[in-house]
Every structure is written in structure tokens, then in C-alpha cells.
Write a protein that holds these residues in place. Structure first.
Motif, PDB file in Angstrom:
ATOM      1  N   UNK A   1      -6.204  21.248 -30.150  1.00 20.14           N
ATOM      2  CA  UNK A   1      -7.055  20.811 -29.043  1.00 20.14           C
ATOM      3  C   UNK A   1      -7.367  22.045 -28.202  1.00 20.14           C
ATOM      4  N   UNK A   2      -8.655  22.278 -27.969  1.00 23.70           N
ATOM      5  CA  UNK A   2      -9.098  23.470 -27.267  1.00 23.70           C
ATOM      6  C   UNK A   2      -9.819  23.091 -25.985  1.00 23.70           C
ATOM      7  N   UNK A   3      -9.546  23.849 -24.935  1.00 32.29           N
ATOM      8  CA  UNK A   3     -10.240  23.663 -23.672  1.00 32.29           C
ATOM      9  C   UNK A   3     -11.636  24.253 -23.736  1.00 32.29           C
ATOM     10  N   UNK A   4     -12.404  24.041 -22.678  1.00 33.49           N
ATOM     11  CA  UNK A   4     -13.775  24.554 -22.612  1.00 33.49           C
ATOM     12  C   UNK A   4     -13.819  26.075 -22.716  1.00 33.49           C
ATOM     13  N   UNK A   5     -12.732  26.731 -22.318  1.00 38.94           N
ATOM     14  CA  UNK A   5     -12.674  28.194 -22.386  1.00 38.94           C
ATOM     15  C   UNK A   5     -12.176  28.700 -23.735  1.00 38.94           C
ATOM     16  N   UNK A   6     -11.905  27.776 -24.666  1.00 39.87           N
ATOM     17  CA  UNK A   6     -11.439  28.151 -25.993  1.00 39.87           C
ATOM     18  C   UNK A   6      -9.940  28.291 -26.118  1.00 39.87           C
ATOM     19  N   UNK A   7      -9.207  28.097 -25.015  1.00 45.09           N
ATOM     20  CA  UNK A   7      -7.749  28.192 -25.071  1.00 45.09           C
ATOM     21  C   UNK A   7      -7.152  27.016 -25.838  1.00 45.09           C
ATOM     22  N   UNK A   8      -6.108  27.296 -26.610  1.00 41.73           N
ATOM     23  CA  UNK A   8      -5.391  26.257 -27.342  1.00 41.73           C
ATOM     24  C   UNK A   8      -4.523  25.479 -26.362  1.00 41.73           C
ATOM     25  N   UNK A   9      -4.852  24.204 -26.152  1.00 40.46           N
ATOM     26  CA  UNK A   9      -4.129  23.354 -25.208  1.00 40.46           C
ATOM     27  C   UNK A   9      -3.022  22.555 -25.871  1.00 40.46           C
ATOM     28  N   UNK A  10      -3.167  22.276 -27.150  1.00 39.31           N
ATOM     29  CA  UNK A  10      -2.194  21.465 -27.848  1.00 39.31           C
ATOM     30  C   UNK A  10      -2.451  21.490 -29.337  1.00 39.31           C
ATOM     31  N   UNK A  11      -1.467  20.997 -30.070  1.00 40.56           N
ATOM     32  CA  UNK A  11      -1.599  20.925 -31.527  1.00 40.56           C
ATOM     33  C   UNK A  11      -0.730  19.792 -32.049  1.00 40.56           C
ATOM     34  N   UNK A  12      -1.117  19.288 -33.193  1.00 38.26           N
ATOM     35  CA  UNK A  12      -0.351  18.258 -33.881  1.00 38.26           C
ATOM     36  C   UNK A  12      -0.339  18.627 -35.362  1.00 38.26           C
ATOM     37  N   UNK A  13       0.760  18.313 -36.021  1.00 37.76           N
ATOM     38  CA  UNK A  13       0.874  18.598 -37.455  1.00 37.76           C
ATOM     39  C   UNK A  13       1.547  17.423 -38.135  1.00 37.76           C
ATOM     40  N   UNK A  14       1.150  17.190 -39.386  1.00 30.72           N
ATOM     41  CA  UNK A  14       1.696  16.042 -40.110  1.00 30.72           C
ATOM     42  C   UNK A  14       1.742  16.312 -41.599  1.00 30.72           C
ATOM     43  N   UNK A  15       2.543  15.461 -42.254  1.00 27.72           N
ATOM     44  CA  UNK A  15       2.574  15.365 -43.711  1.00 27.72           C
ATOM     45  C   UNK A  15       2.080  13.971 -44.045  1.00 27.72           C
ATOM     46  N   UNK A  16       1.492  13.814 -45.218  1.00 29.09           N
ATOM     47  CA  UNK A  16       0.998  12.493 -45.562  1.00 29.09           C
ATOM     48  C   UNK A  16       1.178  12.186 -47.036  1.00 29.09           C
ATOM     49  N   UNK A  17       1.320  10.892 -47.288  1.00 31.95           N
ATOM     50  CA  UNK A  17       1.335  10.362 -48.646  1.00 31.95           C
ATOM     51  C   UNK A  17       0.234   9.303 -48.706  1.00 31.95           C
ATOM     52  N   UNK A  18       0.131   8.650 -49.837  1.00 29.45           N
ATOM     53  CA  UNK A  18      -0.870   7.592 -49.971  1.00 29.45           C
ATOM     54  C   UNK A  18      -0.581   6.423 -49.039  1.00 29.45           C
ATOM     55  N   UNK A  19       0.684   6.256 -48.626  1.00 29.74           N
ATOM     56  CA  UNK A  19       1.086   5.102 -47.823  1.00 29.74           C
ATOM     57  C   UNK A  19       1.415   5.410 -46.378  1.00 29.74           C
ATOM     58  N   UNK A  20       1.683   6.683 -46.059  1.00 26.04           N
ATOM     59  CA  UNK A  20       2.239   6.979 -44.742  1.00 26.04           C
ATOM     60  C   UNK A  20       1.821   8.361 -44.250  1.00 26.04           C
ATOM     61  N   UNK A  21       1.661   8.463 -42.941  1.00 25.04           N
ATOM     62  CA  UNK A  21       1.422   9.733 -42.269  1.00 25.04           C
ATOM     63  C   UNK A  21       2.609   9.970 -41.339  1.00 25.04           C
ATOM     64  N   UNK A  22       3.278  11.100 -41.526  1.00 27.82           N
ATOM     65  CA  UNK A  22       4.461  11.442 -40.733  1.00 27.82           C
ATOM     66  C   UNK A  22       4.086  12.540 -39.751  1.00 27.82           C
ATOM     67  N   UNK A  23       3.974  12.167 -38.472  1.00 29.03           N
ATOM     68  CA  UNK A  23       3.695  13.149 -37.426  1.00 29.03           C
ATOM     69  C   UNK A  23       4.924  14.038 -37.299  1.00 29.03           C
ATOM     70  N   UNK A  24       4.821  15.254 -37.766  1.00 27.72           N
ATOM     71  CA  UNK A  24       5.950  16.173 -37.780  1.00 27.72           C
ATOM     72  C   UNK A  24       6.173  16.809 -36.420  1.00 27.72           C
ATOM     73  N   UNK A  25       5.084  17.108 -35.717  1.00 22.31           N
ATOM     74  CA  UNK A  25       5.216  17.732 -34.398  1.00 22.31           C
ATOM     75  C   UNK A  25       3.951  17.530 -33.577  1.00 22.31           C
ATOM     76  N   UNK A  26       4.168  17.346 -32.288  1.00 23.24           N
ATOM     77  CA  UNK A  26       3.103  17.252 -31.300  1.00 23.24           C
ATOM     78  C   UNK A  26       3.472  18.211 -30.180  1.00 23.24           C
TER      79      UNK A  26
END
Length: 145
Positions: free
Chosen positions: A53-78
Motif C-alpha cells: 500500500x503506497x501513499x500519494x507520495x509513493x511511500x510504502x505504508x503497509x504490506x501483506x503477504x500470503x501463501x495460497x492453495x486451491x482451497x485456502x489463502x493463508x495471510x502470513x503477515x500484515x
């Protein structure tokens, strides 16, 4: 705020991760959170998909990462920059992952004492599914939507 795909090489990502997990460590009173101690090489080696997620000035405000399978999405980090807390960054990132998950179940875990994260997940419709103690004295709660 703009949300877009990023890689683990994204400038500022490691600093963001350390800052965000430092806040969680303070909240739960325990600094044994694995992402707090990962090296850039370890982060790049993880099999994760990333959004930033980037602000209007281009700064990185946040991030999320996940792993996924056909059945499930595992939010690894926010991760949200401490200076951007309470501005909807985390909510926007989680909602984007949920939208990409479609009908698949989305799961996430956080420190049991991390009240702000727990409130966010509960407001987004996640249900508490249990808790565990991955290392003695470090309690984690598990959610699913």
C-alpha cells in the motif's frame, strides 16, 4: 492510497517489517515474533505473494503477504508503518487479499494479546478458530473467514 503487487525486494519492505513487528512485540510483551528477526535473504526466500500500500507520495505504508492453495489463502503477515496506523491501510490490504481469494477460506494468526489486529480481523468477519503456543509463553490466536 494505491495498492499494487510488490516483491520481497521492494525498497523499504524490511524496514517496514521490523517497525511493524516491533510494535506488535511491544503490544504482546514478547519479541520472539519470527518476522521481527528475519534477514532480507530469509524474507526473499519465502514462498509468498506480496501486495504493498503506497501513499500519494509513493511511500510504502503497509504490506501483506500470503501463501495460497486451491482451497485456502493463508495471510502470513500484515504490516503497517507505525506512522500510518488507524488510516485504513491494514483494512484495505486484507480486503484486497480477501477479494482475490474469492470463495476460498482465508486464515490468519496473530499474537493473542494483539488487540488492534484481532479487532481488525473480527471487524472484517473473521472468526476465532483456536489458539496455540508455538514456543513456551508465546500465545497465538487463529482466525478464518
Amino acid at each position: 492510497m494505491r495498492i499494487s503487487e510488490i516483491s520481497a525486494d521492494q525498497p523499504g519492505l524490511i524496514d517496514l517489517q521490523r517497525a511493524a513487528y516491533h510494535v506488535e512485540a511491544e503490544i504482546i510483551g514478547d519479541d520472539r515474533i519470527p518476522p521481527l528477526h528475519e534477514t532480507p535473504e530469509e524474507v526473499r526466500a519465502l514462498p509468498l505473494t506480496w501486495l504493498g500500500a503506497f501513499g500519494d507520495d509513493g511511500d510504502l505504508l503497509g504490506a501483506v503477504a500470503w501463501e495460497e492453495t486451491a482451497d485456502e489463502v493463508d495471510l502470513d503477515r500484515l504490516m503497517v508503518d507505525p506512522g500510518a496506523h488507524r488510516r485504513g491501510v491494514g483494512r484495505a490490504l486484507v480486503k484486497e487479499v480477501m477479494a482475490r481469494a474469492g470463495a476460498r477460506r482465508v486464515v490468519v494468526s496473530t499474537g493473542r494479546g494483539n488487540t488492534p489486529a484481532r479487532a481488525l480481523y473480527e471487524r472484517l468477519g473473521f472468526t476465532l478458530t483456536g489458539e496455540s503456543e508455538p514456543v513456551p509463553g508465546l500465545w497465538v490466536v487463529h482466525y478464518a473467514s
